[in-house]
Write a protein that holds these residues in place. Structure first.
Motif, PDB file in Angstrom:
ATOM      1  N   ALA A 123      53.846  23.098  55.374  1.00 41.13           N
ATOM      2  CA  ALA A 123      54.482  24.296  54.808  1.00 41.13           C
ATOM      3  C   ALA A 123      55.702  23.930  53.974  1.00 41.13           C
ATOM      4  N   ILE A 124      56.488  22.967  54.464  1.00 42.45           N
ATOM      5  CA  ILE A 124      57.686  22.539  53.723  1.00 42.45           C
ATOM      6  C   ILE A 124      57.291  21.839  52.426  1.00 42.45           C
ATOM      7  N   ILE A 125      56.284  20.962  52.496  1.00 44.88           N
ATOM      8  CA  ILE A 125      55.805  20.271  51.294  1.00 44.88           C
ATOM      9  C   ILE A 125      55.273  21.282  50.276  1.00 44.88           C
ATOM     10  N   PHE A 126      54.552  22.268  50.757  1.00 43.68           N
ATOM     11  CA  PHE A 126      53.888  23.244  49.897  1.00 43.68           C
ATOM     12  C   PHE A 126      54.879  24.153  49.159  1.00 43.68           C
ATOM     13  N   CYS A 127      56.019  24.448  49.770  1.00 44.40           N
ATOM     14  CA  CYS A 127      56.899  25.488  49.217  1.00 44.40           C
ATOM     15  C   CYS A 127      57.792  25.013  48.070  1.00 44.40           C
ATOM     16  N   PHE A 128      57.903  23.689  47.867  1.00 43.14           N
ATOM     17  CA  PHE A 128      58.793  23.174  46.821  1.00 43.14           C
ATOM     18  C   PHE A 128      58.019  22.849  45.544  1.00 43.14           C
ATOM     19  N   SER A 129      58.650  23.120  44.390  1.00 42.34           N
ATOM     20  CA  SER A 129      58.064  22.798  43.083  1.00 42.34           C
ATOM     21  C   SER A 129      58.764  21.581  42.485  1.00 42.34           C
ATOM     22  N   SER A 130      58.077  20.914  41.574  1.00 49.20           N
ATOM     23  CA  SER A 130      58.561  19.640  41.034  1.00 49.20           C
ATOM     24  C   SER A 130      59.628  19.824  39.955  1.00 49.20           C
ATOM     25  N   THR A 131      60.843  19.438  40.278  1.00 49.77           N
ATOM     26  CA  THR A 131      61.934  19.470  39.295  1.00 49.77           C
ATOM     27  C   THR A 131      61.623  18.543  38.133  1.00 49.77           C
ATOM     28  N   MET A 132      61.161  17.335  38.465  1.00 53.67           N
ATOM     29  CA  MET A 132      60.922  16.321  37.445  1.00 53.67           C
ATOM     30  C   MET A 132      59.880  16.766  36.427  1.00 53.67           C
ATOM     31  N   VAL A 133      58.736  17.225  36.908  1.00 56.57           N
ATOM     32  CA  VAL A 133      57.632  17.606  36.020  1.00 56.57           C
ATOM     33  C   VAL A 133      58.002  18.838  35.191  1.00 56.57           C
ATOM     34  N   ILE A 134      58.572  19.857  35.837  1.00 55.03           N
ATOM     35  CA  ILE A 134      58.882  21.113  35.143  1.00 55.03           C
ATOM     36  C   ILE A 134      59.952  20.908  34.078  1.00 55.03           C
TER      37      ILE A 134
END
Length: 598
Positions: A123-134
């Motif tokens: 759940a923790i892994i799933f909820c964050f979006s990639s700062t680097m890619v975005i």
């Protein structure tokens, strides 16, 4: 593990040759180069390393340094001033959307496992979006200064801070207690306090001197990434030193917690943030950008290298999580942004760009694997999920505006507006529609500010259209006739009597929006003068072909203005002081209005 120099050279050399070749081909067929780098890693792992017996372990190890260094660059480019104007949606909206995504992750994984630790990790892994890619995608598309970009950067910054706390909790799951949490909180607070101290009191003095020498500026910038990476990793050792110095003692569990540090990636990221507000941050970023690009390639190639097979159960989890990432998370982020008063276009672009899984997710996954909570199959599933979301995001984010135009009439419900605001705007438009020859100004940004100022000095009637609610509030306080909306919306275009408009000025740089506006004006009033803005020469030529009278190219306009000023100064040398004082006064006024922050 030792590495032979020849094998290291071969590994990196072949990967760079393969990556550059595929990136060139992908560029030719107008496909995202990120996919070329991912494909390079897969080809290297499945073909080259197997048949040529070349070791790829070094590249995988280098990717860890790559993540740390890339996050340093991300932190460096995350100027906190840029998100102040959207702090409400960034903080509260970010908390809401991240929490809802976390709950979605819990619900998704719950049917497949009864292990609450594994469910929590997912759940923790799933909820964050990639700062680097975005952030990379925003820079590539030159959208980094748009309102939706600032909202995303604010939310991503919040998520990165939450990820630090998440890592703290996950590192001590089984021994979690108030004492453990307090120790970790003190360490985090101390680390952040040191960062703030350097940012506020030390950096400007050190880098003021370092900036006089370009080589020293470059070396000092790199040393900061390593300094704070080491500080984050060894902050527990520093605390342990002072505990022993003062003759204090802790039990074995608390002592172990005290000695633990944070990821070097966290330290490097915070180092970048501490340098982001320096006046030299753009110069530092320009010098480090080639290294960033190299590590970007290594990072994405390493993702391809780490792909392993999955069992049917984990493949099923991957498919469900992938669909939830591509459909569920954009819906959550779109609705949340819309709830805070932003128009459907801004809300939609925020949602569709927040798809890729975070690089912090990989760090969290590897932490769980090292502690024995997660299996290699789980890691492989996370890598597959990150790769697939990055690939899909590359296409969706690139086509975000086109997708919006196709569905904009189906998502009108996203435009939250109360009746009093609607009536007020209708009154504003109705009053101006009764007048002949008013000016329509689309977009009140830095260019729009100067234009509006001159229009008001000339006592001309004007209507400003902008989709930033903060800008609209500011204009209302200035008693400027304005409406909140997106000029691409049919309701806005249909409400304005273009036959009464003498001049239309668009400071919006999206060519599709300008073409739509051009078409509408030309069909209603062929005599109206049309000034538009473009970021690229090709876009400017397209707008000229479609009937625009003059195109503003901000990158060239400064040079034209400087050349005219130079001509005046050569004829009248005494005016330089007057112009200087006027310019300083104007810059101070713009700073007060926040033009240095957006």
């Amino acid at each position: 593990m030792s590495f032979d120099g020849t094998s290291v050279f071969l590994s990196i050399g072949i990967i760079m040759i393969l990556s550059s070749t595929l990136a060139y081909l992908f560029r030719k067929i107008k496909q995202p180069t990120l996919i070329a780098y991912l494909l390079s890693g897969i080809i290297f792992k499945l073909v080259i390393s197997r048949y040529l017996n070349i070791e790829s372990t070094f590249v995988e190890s280098l990717s860890e340094l790559g993540v740390a260094f890339l996050l340093f660059i991300v932190g460096l480019e995350l100027n906190l001033n840029k998100v102040k104007s959207v702090k409400k949606v960034a903080i509260f909206g970010g908390l809401v959307s991240t929490t809802l995504s976390f709950l979605m992750g819990l619900i998704l994984f719950l049917p497949f496992s009864k292990d609450w630790i594994k469910i929590l990790y997912f759940a923790i892994i799933f909820c964050f979006s990639s700062t680097m890619v975005i952030v990379k995608q925003l820079f590539d598309r030159k959208e980094i200064d748009t309102i939706h970009a600032r909202i995303m950067i604010g939310i991503l910054l919040l998520q990165d801070i939450l990820a630090i706390f998440a890592l703290t909790v996950l590192e001590n799951l089984k021994g979690l207690s108030i004492s453990v949490f307090l120790i970790q909180f003190i360490k985090i607070f101390t680390l952040l306090a040191i960062i703030v101290l350097f940012s506020k009191k030390i950096n400007k003095h050190i880098f003021h001197d370092a900036a006089r020498n370009q080589e020293l500026l470059f070396v000092m910038s790199l040393s900061y990434a390593f300094l704070f990476g080491i500080l984050a990793l060894k902050i527990g050792v520093i605390f342990d030193f002072f505990i022993k110095l003062f003759g204090l003692s802790l039990n074995e569990t608390l002592s172990k917690v005290l000695l633990s540090g944070f990821s070097i990636s966290i330290g490097s990221f915070l180092a970048g943030v501490s340098l982001a507000n320096l006046p030299y941050n753009l110069e530092i970023a320009s010098k480090i950008r080639p290294i960033r690009d190299f590590f970007s390639i290594i990072f994405f190639v390493s993702l391809g290298l780490q792909i392993e097979s999955m069992s049917p159960t984990y493949f099923k989890i991957f498919l469900i999580a992938f669909l939830a990432s591509v459909i569920g998370k954009p819906i959550i982020n779109t609705l949340t942004t819309s709830f805070f008063g932003y128009k459907r276009r801004t809300s939609f672009l925020v949602g569709i760009n927040m798809i890729p899984l975070s690089e912090f997710g990989l760090i969290i996954a590897y932490l769980g694997y090292a502690k024995g909570y997660l299996s290699s199959e789980f890691i492989s599933m996370v890598i597959f999920l990150m790769i697939s979301t990055v690939i899909v995001s590359s296409y969706l984010s690139k086509s975000g505006t086109k997708i919006f135009y196709k569905i904009k009439n189906k998502i009108k419900f996203l435009d939250w507006k109360n009746n009093s605001e609607t009536q007020e705007e209708e009154n504003v438009i109705s009053a101006l529609n009764q007048k002949d020859g008013f000016i329509l100004l689309c977009g009140y940004n830095r260019t729009g500010y100067s234009l509006l100022k001159r229009i008001r000095e000339l006592n001309k009637d004007v209507l400003v259209v902008d989709y930033n609610p903060d800008v609209i509030d500011r204009l209302k306080r200035m008693n400027v006739p304005c409406i909140y909306g997106d000029i691409s919306e049919d309701e806005i275009l249909d409400s304005i009597d273009f036959s009464k408009v003498s001049i239309v000025i668009s400071t919006i740089q999206e060519v599709d929006d300008n073409l739509l506006l051009l078409s509408k004006i030309k069909s209603k009033n062929k005599k109206a003068l049309i000034f538009m803005t473009a970021n690229q020469i090709d876009d400017a030529l397209i707008l000229y072909e479609n009937g625009a009278d003059y195109i503003i190219l901000p990158h060239f306009l400064g040079g034209e203005h400087a050349s005219m000023l130079l001509e005046r100064i050569l004829n009248q040398p005494d005016i330089i002081l007057t112009n200087k004082l006027q310019h300083i006064e104007e810059l101070i006024r713009r700073k007060e209005l926040g033009h240095d922050k957006n």
